[in-house]
Scaffold this motif. Structure first.
Motif, PDB file in Angstrom:
ATOM      1  N   MET A   1       0.837  -1.187   0.000  1.00  0.00           N
ATOM      2  CA  MET A   1       0.000   0.000   0.000  1.00  0.00           C
ATOM      3  C   MET A   1       0.884   1.255   0.000  1.00  0.00           C
ATOM      4  O   MET A   1       2.109   1.182   0.149  1.00  0.00           O
ATOM      5  CB  MET A   1      -0.918  -0.011   1.223  1.00  0.00           C
TER       6      MET A   1
ATOM      7  N   LEU B   1      -3.932   2.604  -6.239  1.00  0.00           N
ATOM      8  CA  LEU B   1      -4.326   2.358  -4.841  1.00  0.00           C
ATOM      9  C   LEU B   1      -3.345   1.453  -4.104  1.00  0.00           C
ATOM     10  O   LEU B   1      -3.405   1.346  -2.875  1.00  0.00           O
ATOM     11  CB  LEU B   1      -5.732   1.724  -4.795  1.00  0.00           C
TER      12      LEU B   1
ATOM     13  N   ILE C   1     -11.985   7.299  -1.988  1.00  0.00           N
ATOM     14  CA  ILE C   1     -11.162   6.117  -1.703  1.00  0.00           C
ATOM     15  C   ILE C   1      -9.698   6.399  -2.025  1.00  0.00           C
ATOM     16  O   ILE C   1      -8.798   6.064  -1.257  1.00  0.00           O
ATOM     17  CB  ILE C   1     -11.699   4.904  -2.494  1.00  0.00           C
ATOM     18  N   LYS C   2      -9.463   7.036  -3.164  1.00  0.00           N
ATOM     19  CA  LYS C   2      -8.087   7.390  -3.545  1.00  0.00           C
ATOM     20  C   LYS C   2      -7.458   8.277  -2.463  1.00  0.00           C
ATOM     21  O   LYS C   2      -6.320   8.052  -2.036  1.00  0.00           O
ATOM     22  CB  LYS C   2      -8.102   8.113  -4.898  1.00  0.00           C
TER      23      LYS C   2
ATOM     24  N   VAL D   1      -8.062   8.527   0.659  1.00  0.00           N
ATOM     25  CA  VAL D   1      -7.836   7.921   1.964  1.00  0.00           C
ATOM     26  C   VAL D   1      -6.799   6.798   1.893  1.00  0.00           C
ATOM     27  O   VAL D   1      -6.078   6.558   2.865  1.00  0.00           O
ATOM     28  CB  VAL D   1      -9.196   7.490   2.589  1.00  0.00           C
ATOM     29  N   LEU D   2      -6.684   6.111   0.757  1.00  0.00           N
ATOM     30  CA  LEU D   2      -5.695   5.023   0.651  1.00  0.00           C
ATOM     31  C   LEU D   2      -4.340   5.535   0.162  1.00  0.00           C
ATOM     32  O   LEU D   2      -3.326   4.853   0.300  1.00  0.00           O
ATOM     33  CB  LEU D   2      -6.202   3.912  -0.271  1.00  0.00           C
TER      34      LEU D   2
END
Lengths: 478, 478
Positions: A173, A205, A452-453, A455-456
């Motif tokens: 990640m 991601l 989502i992008k 936060v990840l």
């Protein structure tokens, strides 16, 4: 804002890794296969392990340096090309190409992301199993890229795309933490489906470093045929007939336009073609059958029934493996011929199966209203996935018509949208289709993607400018 | 912190919706099918359209009221039961049960989330197609719940689980915005895979209101057999043999333990059983075959080859549809018999196929060291998915051994973890397995799940306390 991967960054990172891991990028890492753009400058990292990938990601995150994952470099939407903005680090997985294990009775194997698709197919074959994902660039494309873009190809009809052939992933990640998901399981309902979120996210991601791939039994018998069909609709009815007859064991159903065969004739005159004159539409059909059925006579029965319903006018059934291979070579040469002719603009689209005939006619007419172009429309008909590519008139170069590319694309994509289709069926978004995604994408979906992008990958280091998130060049490439 | 769905909230919400949409919950909305817990208090909403669902979600978000989506109420992990904390609104999709359209030649249909699984199967059947998802509670379970939990069942081997049978969804997000994803497409690589993120998220990231479901051709021929096998390993080798022989056309392969058949004998003595004495292990095998092959003789050839390799000792091949049905009734009655006997604790687990034999023996031994329990281990062998359920000694009630449930579960799940398995293969996490997910889940996965939950449902209204995110009761149910 990101910082460039400069000499100081490269040197500091190199000190934390084995010798030879960090170096200068080679031309093959910087150039788009269609020659539309190039990455002017980049540092290259070629790690040998997931731990080294994690070190690299951590370093990029703290230095705020963008990182572009790189497989075989065969992507067609500039997902691996960064023409503008701060110089990135290119993370090539080419050295992580091991088979970690294969379990033929369990129907799965674990491979590293840098293995080529062809090598994965061979590993399965050597164990008496089939890894069914197959596409024209399989000798070069690597598993990591194939998964990152959720690649499709010619066997999706029966076996699904890359997503459905992957049971689990190992990934790093944005913060350098490792997602350990290499379980040898068919079913696992423990929480959110991060595997499928990373598959198809084009490296924005997380970085896939290894995967559990699903293997299938090799069909006992195969039958391959090339048939002349009066229209795309007739081809679809023939497909439906073949599916009913085989209980869903049609492995491929490829539509080929006369234009594609003319291109082949033009640039590869030595390639033998079975039909003369060249038919307007033909279809390559392949069945994968169990023991106890004769493949050739099954195919014959299907074609007979199709002919009685006027779904085909002529056909050849391959009588040997080499004849079948020749038919496939012809099909797989079409993208190559396209490249030699030089497209003004290519579209990788999907529309509902029942609308394909109407769409093809209407889109061809729309393109014809813009100029005297040649359309080569071919693809995976059974998936509703067409490559609708537009070429200059004979004797002209695509360059001459570059100014009209945007208009052609707008007309075609507007039509795709009106038909409830997709502007990227199998190639992905990359940087080439970002503006198109913003234009046609569902607003709720885009908002969720941005959330989502963010936060990840809060710093935005993962494949910056691809798919979604802040695009540092103001202009978006198309 | 959330607020309760109190009378004032209910009244204000009712005023924004058609009459009869808001009312009191009925017992069926409040009770766990296994009787382990109940929702003490809730307001019930039964919307008729996606617009009404959006209104309800917006209202819950502004009032900070928790919302629990409700399908058929058949979930086994307390995903629909809220035993503690502020009273929620229960959102039942039962009135949204329309077939929006069916396209048999395209192999898909669009149904609303409140349609029962059986009704979806019937709609497909009426159009000459197969919707292959099948499980014991199909008459009651609804498509929304089936997708929210990524349900499995008996045909996963050939056709995949709920996820693989869904091509697109319409859903309402936590802020009331609608995700429009009902495209009739097989392939669509435009951005992140939100469909698969919502599927299996058990209503904690969004509410699925409709779905594009994939249909298959009905296999021309089916063969069903029940065979006695010497061990789970032998069963697996028989499966592998059958897969090779049919080119991957085994539709079901169910393992049945002698204990399960003894339970059936005990509580359903009128149910005819084909084997006497009851074998320690048997397997229900089903093939789905194309035209041109005789199903019965194909099955016979496979069983013959299996017998020669000592993979089975006896078997019956169904000679008619009703005989096949009788074999399936026997298989599907096992969960019912289990319920009547009363389990101390149930485990829905998966382990790698090659480890099933070792796992079953080791787990049975481990349970035996805790007490004189009876183990009924059965399930979808081809998927590596076993229901490993532990019962009191004959003549005793589960209640007597309740104190040992945690110890049994710990031993079994520790073993699953050691074998690289899953502690929830097909039932999901709900509230029953939250602590287990925290214990065994990959830390990187859990961190990503929390981040996604926080950003897609910032107030935490969606199925609060299920799967992940803040659990407002301090104690976690198990």
């Amino acid at each position: 804002m990101l910082n460039p991967a400069d000499a100081t960054f490269a040197q500091r990172l190199a000190e934390r890794l084995p010798p030879d891991t960090i170096g200068p990028a080679e031309p093959r890492h910087l150039e788009d296969p269609r020659g539309r753009a190039r990455t002017p400058q980049a540092v290259l990292a070629r790690p040998r392990s997931v731990a080294e990938v994690a070190t690299i990601l951590s370093a990029c995150a703290s230095a705020r340096v963008g990182l572009v994952p790189f497989g075989g470099g065969t992507g067609l939407v500039l997902g691996q090309i960064v023409p503008d903005g701060p110089a990135p680090l290119i993370l090539s997985l080419e050295r992580m190409n091991n088979l970690r294990g294969i379990w033929p009775e369990e129907g799965l194997m674990i491979v590293e992301a840098g293995m080529t698709l062809a090598a994965a197919q061979e590993a399965a074959q050597a164990a008496g199993r089939l890894f069914p994902l197959s596409l024209a660039s399989e000798g070069t494309a690597r598993i990591g890229g194939v998964l990152a873009t959720n690649a499709g190809g010619v066997n999706v009809l029966r076996y699904g795309n890359a997503r459905e052939l992957c049971l689990g992933i190992e990934a790093v990640m944005a913060d350098g933490s490792v997602l350990h998901g290499l379980k040898r399981l068919r079913k696992d309902n423990t929480g959110y489906d991060l595997k499928d979120l990373l598959i198809g996210s084009e490296g924005t991601l997380g970085i896939i470093t290894a995967a559990v791939l699903r293997l299938w039994p090799i069909p006992a018998g195969r039958a391959t045929a090339l048939v002349q069909v009066p229209s795309p609709e007739a081809a679809l009815s023939l497909l439906s007939l073949a599916q009913d007859h085989t209980g869903g064991n049609v492995t491929s159903f490829e539509l080929i336009s006369g234009q594609g065969l003319h291109f082949l004739h033009e640039v590869m005159p030595d390639l033998r073609q079975p039909f003369d004159p060249i038919p307007e539409w033909s279809a390559l059909v392949e069945l994968g059958l169990p023991r106890g059925v004769d493949p050739a006579s099954t195919m014959e029965t299907i074609l007979q029934a199709g002919a009685e319903r006027a779904l085909l006018s002529d056909g050849v059934i391959a009588q040997s493996e080499s004849q079948a291979q020749a038919l496939w070579t012809m099909r797989e040469s079409i993208p190559l011929a396209n490249r030699r002719i030089g497209a003004i603009v290519s579209h990788d689209i999907a529309v509902p199966l029942g609308e394909i005939g109407n769409f093809v006619r209407e889109a061809t007419r729309a393109v014809g209203q813009i100029g005297p172009f040649r359309v080569n429309c071919f693809g995976h008909l059974g998936d509703g996935n067409l490559h609708f590519n537009v070429f200059p008139p004979a004797g002209n170069s695509a360059q001459t018509y570059r100014a009209q590319a945007d208009e052609i694309q707008r007309r075609v994509h507007d039509l795709v949208d009106r038909y409830g289709g997709s502007i990227s069926a199998e190639h992905g978004i990359g940087r080439a289709k970002r503006a198109e995604l913003e234009r046609y994408g569902d607003p709720t979906k885009l908002a969720a993607m941005r959330a989502i992008k963010a936060v990840l990958d809060p710093v935005g280091i993962l494949n910056p400018g691809a798919v979604i998130g802040p695009a540092w060049p103001d202009k978006i490439l198309s």
